[in-house]
Design an enzyme around this catalytic site. Structure first.
Site, PDB file in Angstrom:
ATOM      1  CG  ASP A  10       4.814  -5.098   0.163  1.00 30.75           C
ATOM      2  OD1 ASP A  10       3.973  -4.104  -0.697  1.00 30.75           O
ATOM      3  OD2 ASP A  10       5.848  -4.712   0.436  1.00 30.75           O
ATOM      4  CB  ILE A  11      -1.274  -3.426  -2.586  1.00 29.65           C
ATOM      5  CG1 ILE A  11      -1.072  -3.433  -3.638  1.00 29.65           C
ATOM      6  CG2 ILE A  11       0.290  -2.284  -2.305  1.00 29.65           C
ATOM      7  CD1 ILE A  11      -2.854  -2.245  -2.514  1.00 29.65           C
ATOM      8  CG  ASN A  24      -0.921  13.022  -1.306  1.00 31.88           C
ATOM      9  OD1 ASN A  24      -0.884  14.026  -1.972  1.00 31.88           O
ATOM     10  ND2 ASN A  24      -0.034  12.442  -0.232  1.00 31.88           N
ATOM     11  N   GLY A  32       3.141   4.974   3.745  1.00 29.52           N
ATOM     12  CA  GLY A  32       2.334   4.144   3.990  1.00 29.52           C
ATOM     13  C   GLY A  32       2.262   3.875   2.734  1.00 29.52           C
ATOM     14  CB  VAL A  33      -0.363   1.717   0.884  1.00 35.16           C
ATOM     15  CG1 VAL A  33      -1.452   3.249  -0.245  1.00 35.16           C
ATOM     16  CG2 VAL A  33      -0.317   0.460  -0.380  1.00 35.16           C
ATOM     17  CG  ASP A  34       1.382   7.808  -2.184  1.00 33.33           C
ATOM     18  OD1 ASP A  34       1.108   7.383  -3.525  1.00 33.33           O
ATOM     19  OD2 ASP A  34       0.976   8.827  -1.823  1.00 33.33           O
ATOM     20  CB  SER A 123      -9.344   6.239   4.417  1.00 39.38           C
ATOM     21  OG  SER A 123      -9.631   6.840   3.209  1.00 39.38           O
ATOM     22  N   GLY A 125      -5.306   4.122   6.908  1.00 31.21           N
ATOM     23  CA  GLY A 125      -3.792   4.544   7.501  1.00 31.21           C
ATOM     24  C   GLY A 125      -3.243   5.445   8.391  1.00 31.21           C
ATOM     25  CB  ILE A 126      -1.666   8.370   7.074  1.00 37.42           C
ATOM     26  CG1 ILE A 126      -0.617   7.656   7.003  1.00 37.42           C
ATOM     27  CG2 ILE A 126      -1.483   9.854   7.582  1.00 37.42           C
ATOM     28  CD1 ILE A 126       0.773   7.968   5.566  1.00 37.42           C
TER      29      ILE A 126
END
Ligand code: ADP
Length: 177
Positions: A10-11, A24, A32-34, A123, A125-126
């Site tokens: 996990d980042i 985005n 997601g990661v965001d 890029s 993931g979603i």
């Protein structure tokens, strides 16, 4: 010397100077990661993103660009937000934009004085990019940066969320040598 490493994990838990966020263009959070970075890092990151929107990025951050904020409560000191391209088969210009995400993120990291940087598979993931193709672009680009510039960054750590993505990255690393 810039070393390229990869881990499954996990980042948001990485003890590095800077973590790269697959944001985005609104910079105002997403999934997601965001989503994970904003949830764990706390409201300070969103406040910094809003300030950036108000000052320099009224129309949002363009695809392929990168910008840094505080990392709030994360172990890292900075979050470097970059906007990956959505995947579209048969549009080769998009690969250049994905490469740009890594180049720009590492340029910003160097400007900040970060020595260790964790990066996700932007890029994939979603935004729908096939992991193997994205991994080739990501690894090649970071390898080029490692060879071509005098950077203070000593470690670029790819952090892959799932076992499958990690295996794909490892296999692409072997393929690229
Ligand atoms: P994008 O919109 O650029 O596709 P996503 O966040 O949807 O961004 O996905 C990018 C990659 O990040 C995906 O491979 C996803 O599995 C991965 N990911 C999601 N959460 C985390 C996390 N906490 N740490 C590392 N990688 C993550």
């Amino acid at each position: 010397m810039m070393e390229i490493t990869s881990v499954q994990g996990d980042i948001t838990e990485q003890a590095v100077d800077a973590v790269v966020n697959a944001a985005n263009s609104s910079l105002l959070g997403g999934g997601g990661v965001d989503g994970a970075i904003h949830r764990k890092g706390g409201p300070e990151i969103l406040a910094a993103c809003r300030a950036l929107r108000a000052s320099h990025y009224g129309k949002g951050l363009a695809t392929g660009r990168a910008v840094a904020t505080t990392a709030g409560r994360l172990p890292a000191r900075w979050v470097i937000h970059t906007v990956g391209p959505r995947y579209a088969a048969g549009e080769p210009g998009r690969a250049e934009l994905l490469a740009s995400c890594y180049r720009e993120s590492l340029r910003v990291a160097d400007e900040l004085g970060a020595r260790t940087v964790a990066v996700p598979a932007v890029s994939t993931g979603i935004y729908g990019w096939p992991v193997r193709d994205a991994a080739r672009i990501a690894l090649r680009t970071v390898q080029e940066v490692a060879l071509g510039t005098e950077s203070q960054v000593v470690e670029v750590r790819f952090v892959l969320f799932g076992g499958e993505a990690f295996e794909v990255f490892e296999s692409v690393r072997r393929e690229l040598g």
